[in-house]
Design a protein around this motif. Structure first.
Motif, mmCIF file in Angstrom:
data_model
loop_
_atom_site.group_PDB
_atom_site.id
_atom_site.type_symbol
_atom_site.label_atom_id
_atom_site.label_comp_id
_atom_site.label_asym_id
_atom_site.label_seq_id
_atom_site.Cartn_x
_atom_site.Cartn_y
_atom_site.Cartn_z
ATOM 1 N N VAL A 67 -4.930 -6.668 18.944
ATOM 2 C CA VAL A 67 -4.831 -7.601 17.812
ATOM 3 C C VAL A 67 -3.573 -8.453 17.929
ATOM 4 C CG1 VAL A 67 -4.750 -7.854 15.312
ATOM 5 C CG2 VAL A 67 -6.147 -6.044 16.335
ATOM 6 N N GLY A 68 -2.447 -7.835 18.236
ATOM 7 C CA GLY A 68 -1.187 -8.586 18.262
ATOM 8 C C GLY A 68 -0.622 -8.705 16.859
ATOM 9 N N GLN A 69 0.028 -9.847 16.570
ATOM 10 C CA GLN A 69 0.609 -10.032 15.224
ATOM 11 C C GLN A 69 -0.491 -10.014 14.169
ATOM 12 O OE1 GLN A 69 0.559 -12.646 12.863
ATOM 13 N NE2 GLN A 69 -0.705 -14.128 13.961
ATOM 14 N N ARG A 70 -0.126 -9.597 12.948
ATOM 15 C CA ARG A 70 -1.126 -9.396 11.892
ATOM 16 C C ARG A 70 -0.565 -9.879 10.568
ATOM 17 N NH1 ARG A 70 0.112 -5.382 14.963
ATOM 18 N NH2 ARG A 70 1.410 -4.272 13.444
ATOM 19 N N MET A 71 -0.242 -11.159 10.526
ATOM 20 C CA MET A 71 0.358 -11.738 9.314
ATOM 21 C C MET A 71 -0.624 -11.610 8.150
ATOM 22 S SD MET A 71 3.126 -13.561 8.354
ATOM 23 C CE MET A 71 3.595 -14.757 7.081
ATOM 24 N N ALA A 72 -0.109 -11.140 7.016
ATOM 25 C CA ALA A 72 -0.952 -10.853 5.855
ATOM 26 C C ALA A 72 -1.749 -12.070 5.416
ATOM 27 C CB ALA A 72 -0.088 -10.360 4.700
ATOM 28 N N GLY A 73 -3.024 -11.847 5.122
ATOM 29 C CA GLY A 73 -3.879 -12.901 4.578
ATOM 30 C C GLY A 73 -4.441 -13.856 5.604
ATOM 31 N N THR A 74 -4.085 -13.658 6.890
ATOM 32 C CA THR A 74 -4.582 -14.545 7.943
ATOM 33 C C THR A 74 -5.795 -13.929 8.634
ATOM 34 O OG1 THR A 74 -3.253 -13.543 9.697
ATOM 35 C CG2 THR A 74 -2.200 -15.278 8.385
ATOM 36 N N ALA A 75 -6.400 -14.740 9.499
ATOM 37 C CA ALA A 75 -7.531 -14.242 10.292
ATOM 38 C C ALA A 75 -7.102 -13.075 11.178
ATOM 39 C CB ALA A 75 -8.093 -15.383 11.151
ATOM 40 N N ALA A 76 -5.835 -13.081 11.606
ATOM 41 C CA ALA A 76 -5.351 -11.990 12.468
ATOM 42 C C ALA A 76 -5.341 -10.667 11.700
ATOM 43 C CB ALA A 76 -3.954 -12.317 12.993
ATOM 44 N N GLU A 77 -4.944 -10.706 10.423
ATOM 45 C CA GLU A 77 -4.960 -9.458 9.649
ATOM 46 C C GLU A 77 -6.402 -9.007 9.412
ATOM 47 O OE1 GLU A 77 -2.817 -7.458 5.706
ATOM 48 O OE2 GLU A 77 -4.050 -9.237 5.506
ATOM 49 N N ALA A 78 -7.310 -9.951 9.240
ATOM 50 C CA ALA A 78 -8.727 -9.588 9.075
ATOM 51 C C ALA A 78 -9.248 -8.913 10.352
ATOM 52 C CB ALA A 78 -9.554 -10.828 8.739
ATOM 53 N N ARG A 79 -8.869 -9.457 11.519
ATOM 54 C CA ARG A 79 -9.254 -8.810 12.783
ATOM 55 C C ARG A 79 -8.653 -7.408 12.859
ATOM 56 N NH1 ARG A 79 -8.034 -13.846 15.116
ATOM 57 N NH2 ARG A 79 -6.101 -13.077 16.031
ATOM 58 N N ALA A 80 -7.422 -7.275 12.366
ATOM 59 C CA ALA A 80 -6.767 -5.964 12.388
ATOM 60 C C ALA A 80 -7.527 -4.965 11.509
ATOM 61 C CB ALA A 80 -5.315 -6.095 11.927
ATOM 62 N N ARG A 81 -8.035 -5.418 10.360
ATOM 63 C CA ARG A 81 -8.810 -4.507 9.502
ATOM 64 C C ARG A 81 -10.082 -4.048 10.225
ATOM 65 N NH1 ARG A 81 -6.979 -8.014 5.644
ATOM 66 N NH2 ARG A 81 -8.884 -9.247 5.462
ATOM 67 N N ALA A 82 -10.759 -5.002 10.886
ATOM 68 C CA ALA A 82 -11.982 -4.639 11.619
ATOM 69 C C ALA A 82 -11.652 -3.643 12.729
ATOM 70 C CB ALA A 82 -12.633 -5.902 12.188
ATOM 71 N N TRP A 83 -10.539 -3.910 13.437
ATOM 72 C CA TRP A 83 -10.115 -3.007 14.517
ATOM 73 C C TRP A 83 -9.838 -1.617 13.940
ATOM 74 C CZ3 TRP A 83 -6.165 0.234 15.823
ATOM 75 C CH2 TRP A 83 -6.022 0.568 17.169
ATOM 76 N N SER A 84 -9.163 -1.578 12.797
ATOM 77 C CA SER A 84 -8.739 -0.309 12.204
ATOM 78 C C SER A 84 -9.943 0.517 11.759
ATOM 79 C CB SER A 84 -7.836 -0.586 10.998
ATOM 80 O OG SER A 84 -6.762 -1.419 11.369
ATOM 81 N N VAL A 85 -10.902 -0.137 11.127
ATOM 82 C CA VAL A 85 -12.102 0.566 10.669
ATOM 83 C C VAL A 85 -12.814 1.187 11.869
ATOM 84 C CG1 VAL A 85 -14.413 0.214 9.702
ATOM 85 C CG2 VAL A 85 -12.403 -0.747 8.536
ATOM 86 N N ALA A 86 -12.977 0.399 12.925
ATOM 87 C CA ALA A 86 -13.654 0.917 14.128
ATOM 88 C C ALA A 86 -12.878 2.085 14.726
ATOM 89 C CB ALA A 86 -13.819 -0.210 15.153
ATOM 90 N N LYS A 87 -11.567 1.954 14.779
ATOM 91 C CA LYS A 87 -10.738 2.987 15.392
ATOM 92 C C LYS A 87 -10.784 4.280 14.579
ATOM 93 C CE LYS A 87 -7.613 4.426 18.366
ATOM 94 N NZ LYS A 87 -7.951 4.493 19.810
#
Lengths: 466, 466
Positions: free
Chosen positions: B61-81
């Protein structure tokens, strides 16, 4: 336990026997004059000149990229400073050179895991233009691995070249592992690649990329070439290890100026005998553009100039000491080559340079010729109390003075501890805070003692010291 | 010499006397169950879960600034993990929040010594727009010094606020010396300043600026506010010391989104008794935008999740362990406040958080209430073999869980060594290479033992361990 060489024990063991047989004549003892000890130790304890020059140049000028207005400001600053310090014959010898100027740069991984990496263009990189270039990453552990790859595997792609440089005290790993930057871009171009990124040729794990000059040889067409920081390189390796195709958009904008002015700043401590060849003490004034070039090489200019100034403060040397702050070293030794063209035919007593930071000197090499072995031994003896070992008598080096040494000028090489040099060299981190002022004073002490020997003795107002 | 408290010596000295007198009843001994020792020591020696999560999140994922698409990708990654690791009830609780997005930024000294400094906007800084703002620099050593200055002296200028933060083991200097970032911009705005730059609220001497959130309070109009790196701040101080007026062009571009989605990722190790309140183990998923947030706070998520997973691997705990990877911590505790709103009225057995890097834990505080003193002592005894001292029984802290603790939920506070935390925190240097995997395992061992105690015993397939 430390084993002593047998030779050190032999005189005591063998004394009774030797007393009864004719002994070979011992080599003449090397006696360092007390005034050299005194000047050296005063520099070690008290020097402020070197740090003052380094602080002033990095604060009042900042970065000094060769051929730019900043380097011109640096020359003006240097002339004023050297005159104010009392040096004679302060002058600038100008020359023209091509200039490469960094523009905006970025390295974005687009897939499979979108993120930004930190990159810096290498000097003479082709410009990608504002749109950048986009391509798949192909990675190699070394230039040799890239060379062995079929052209079809890399054509139209962005090649990443890794390496395994570790810090070394003598800095030799920079040469040994620097091929990705030096040979990589040309090879990449010849193989039809779109662009190349290399792991920074440095040793620090901060997100500050290491730039440096490179050139496209053998008629290779220039391509964009940049360096990723070590953390970003290792991140890219981790991303690649996931096994999916990795796409990068690389933007390395730059402009070039066909010809601009640079110059060498020269100042002298005039010798008592103007017919004798001068002793040259060198550094370089220009820096890379990412930082203030505190260690590379404001510190070197501070060190050699402080040493010459301390000789001047003590009296008048027999031989002239010529301090040269070379221009345009980083981008291709233009200053050193200009000096060679203008002064290479004039005799020089010796040349030495400080261009490896400001950490302690641990070794002194020299190449003064067989007939001047005692002078070389005297330098070693004068430096030994600083913890400096005497190395080779047939070796001397230096960046700006390299062309001069190659042409046959005698030289002295003062080997600094380079263990942490490539943590900051050519990165945004080469700033004043990285200068260790105590180690810097040890450098000034060594250079002062060396110049004391090479300049042939100082005449104070009242008497000639010898 | 180390002085021992008299109480430690007393039993031996006083034994003969005590033997002849009726003794007060000793406190009941705290005996840590062998299975807790075993789980803890296995984590210390062998844990890979924590590093694996940290490496995966920061790489994929890399950086995960709150409220951005990157944080949304991080949530998807986290759920899968978390699902792949076998956790139950894996879900996301979303909420909306305002978003501030960094744009291009630069800080150029225009006079007297033209040069670029390295700057990063503080979160919620006003945007200067692409043209930037240009003004004279006025410098203050502290916010108090700025407060004492007449408004007329700073109006229309760019104020630089310095400070003297040094690293501390408990990280308390971050609070103590953080006023330039937290209170400085509001005060500067109230005094009519054009913009403000502060010395980074950090402790490293690399050219990586320290960002962080701030807000304009008391109706102050937002102004541009940025942080210079420590080397650049000291450079500015040197430039100012030359005594000439210093002009800076400051460009801090940014955009804002009135409302975007963030969310908390929640996963559970279901307890044997679903009527018992859960134990909450927290971290935060979002990061600042300058780096991959390895220490802040991917490592924290790795540590708490590894500990919960190790309990799950051993069997089924009595109480549910609820792991929460909070969203939007950095920019204002939005995740913690959302959790409080949704779950604050439900009972929790205890809450603990890991959000201070991955260096070793040296102290455990708790606030479980007087009636649960033995449980608190048991945690201390279980952690002592890791070199962790037992601190207060009436204190517990945590960032995301702060609102929950304030509402009365019992808590445990695991104090990590923060000596080097502010070298990388909120800077571009917060990347995976800064994680010390051996110290990270000590954290996992401590959290595993703590969860072992708090979760009330594990039932393996064959028998109930207690």
């Amino acid at each position: 336990m430390i084993k002593l060489p047998l030779a050190l024990l032999a005189p005591a063991l063998a004394a009774p026997l030797l007393a009864q047989a004719p002994a070979a004549a011992p080599p003449p003892p090397i006696v360092v004059a007390p005034w050299i000890h005194a000047l050296r130790d005063d520099a070690l304890a008290n020097d402020r000149y070197a740090f003052d020059i380094t602080e002033g140049l990095t604060t009042e000028v900042g970065q000094r990229m060769a051929g730019t207005a900043a380097e011109a400001r640096a020359r003006a600053w240097s002339v004023a400073k050297l005159k104010a310090m009392g040096f004679g014959n302060v002058r600038v010898e100008t020359f023209d050179m091509p200039v490469w100027v960094r523009g905006p740069e970025s390295a974005d991984i687009l897939a499979p895991f979108a993120q930004k990496l930190v990159v810096a263009a290498l000097g003479n990189s082709a410009s990608t233009g504002p749109a950048g270039v986009t391509g798949q990453i192909v990675a190699f552990d070394s230039v040799d691995a890239l060379r062995a790859a079929p052209d079809a595997a890399v054509r139209g792609k962005i090649v990443f070249i890794d390496h395994r440089m570790m810090p070394t005290m003598d800095g030799s790993s920079y040469g040994q592992f620097g091929a990705p930057r030096r040979a990589g871009p040309t090879l990449a171009s010849q193989k039809g690649e779109l662009a190349t990124v290399v792991r920074s040729i440095g040793t620090d794990y901060h997100r500050n990329p290491h730039t440096g000059v490179m050139g496209f040889t053998d008629g290779a067409r220039p391509i964009p070439a940049g360096a990723l920081t070590l953390p970003d390189s290792e991140q890219l390796v981790r991303i690649l290890k996931r096994g999916k195709p990795v796409t990068m958009r690389l933007r390395l904008e730059s402009t070039t100026i066909a010809s601009a002015q640079s110059g060498n700043v020269i100042a002298e401590v005039p010798g008592r005998d103007s017919n004798l060849p001068p002793v040259l003490a060198a550094c370089h004034l220009d820096s890379w553009d990412q930082a203030t070039g505190a260690l590379d090489d404001a510190a070197g200019c501070g060190i050699v100039t402080a040493a010459a100034k301390r000789i001047m403060d003590a009296g008048r040397p027999l031989r002239t000491i010529r301090v040269v702050w070379f221009g345009a070293e980083e981008v291709g030794l233009f200053g050193g080559l200009d000096y060679l063209a203008k002064h290479g035919k004039e005799p020089h007593h010796a040349a030495a340079e400080s261009d490896f930071g400001a950490d302690r000197i641990w070794k002194v090499d020299s190449k003064l010729g067989e007939a001047r072995r005692d002078e070389a031994r005297m330098i070693g003896a004068a430096l030994a109390p600083l913890g400096i070992v005497t190395g080779a008598f047939d070796e001397a080096g230096g960046s700006d003075i390299g062309p001069l040494l190659d042409s046959g000028v005698p030289g002295v090489g003062l080997g600094q501890d380079g263990t942490r040099y490539f943590d900051v060299h050519h990165t945004p981190d080469d700033t004043l805070v990285k200068v260790d002022s105590a180690q810097m004073r040890q450098n000034v002490a060594a250079l002062t003692a060396m110049l004391g020997v090479l300049s042939g003795g100082i005449a104070p107002k009242s008497r000639v010291r010898r």
